[in-house]
Design a protein around this motif. Sequence first.
Motif, mmCIF file in Angstrom:
data_model
loop_
_atom_site.group_PDB
_atom_site.id
_atom_site.type_symbol
_atom_site.label_atom_id
_atom_site.label_comp_id
_atom_site.label_asym_id
_atom_site.label_seq_id
_atom_site.Cartn_x
_atom_site.Cartn_y
_atom_site.Cartn_z
ATOM 1 N N VAL A 3 -4.813 -0.858 -1.238
ATOM 2 C CA VAL A 3 -3.994 -2.066 -1.114
ATOM 3 C C VAL A 3 -4.091 -2.824 -2.432
ATOM 4 C CG1 VAL A 3 -3.634 -4.204 0.163
ATOM 5 C CG2 VAL A 3 -4.426 -2.161 1.356
ATOM 6 N N SER B 73 0.788 -1.229 0.000
ATOM 7 C CA SER B 73 0.000 0.000 0.000
ATOM 8 C C SER B 73 0.825 1.287 0.000
ATOM 9 C CB SER B 73 -0.943 0.003 1.203
ATOM 10 O OG SER B 73 -0.217 -0.057 2.408
ATOM 11 N N SER C 293 4.680 -3.088 4.214
ATOM 12 C CA SER C 293 3.409 -2.378 4.297
ATOM 13 C C SER C 293 2.498 -3.065 5.304
ATOM 14 C CB SER C 293 2.710 -2.348 2.947
ATOM 15 O OG SER C 293 3.483 -1.641 2.012
#
Length: 107
Positions: free
Chosen positions: A74, A27, A100
Amino acid sequence: MSLIGKSLNAATSTGPGKPLLFDEPKSFFTIQTSSSGGTSYQVAFEATVDGVNWRPFSETINSDTILSYGGNLVVMGVRANLVSVSGGNVSASIAVQRDSVVATPRA
């Protein structure tokens, strides 16, 4: 630690660059664009969830720059897509944060 790849490498014609595909959702991303002198261009920074369907997730980039994106989106892959080019070539490198954080749904 980051994953880094070159999506466009001195591209002179329009079309999608090499994708960076992940084995787990990511992300946070940074894209750097550069061109030869006198080049006019537009690059779309694109993402995919399924590895097949690609969609732009930022404003179109039309200058040599470095931009960072992250947070709520995402995805399983990113790439640069050269939408237009005139008078030279364009390169785009992408860095992805390896660690992430992905939210886990709670019951």
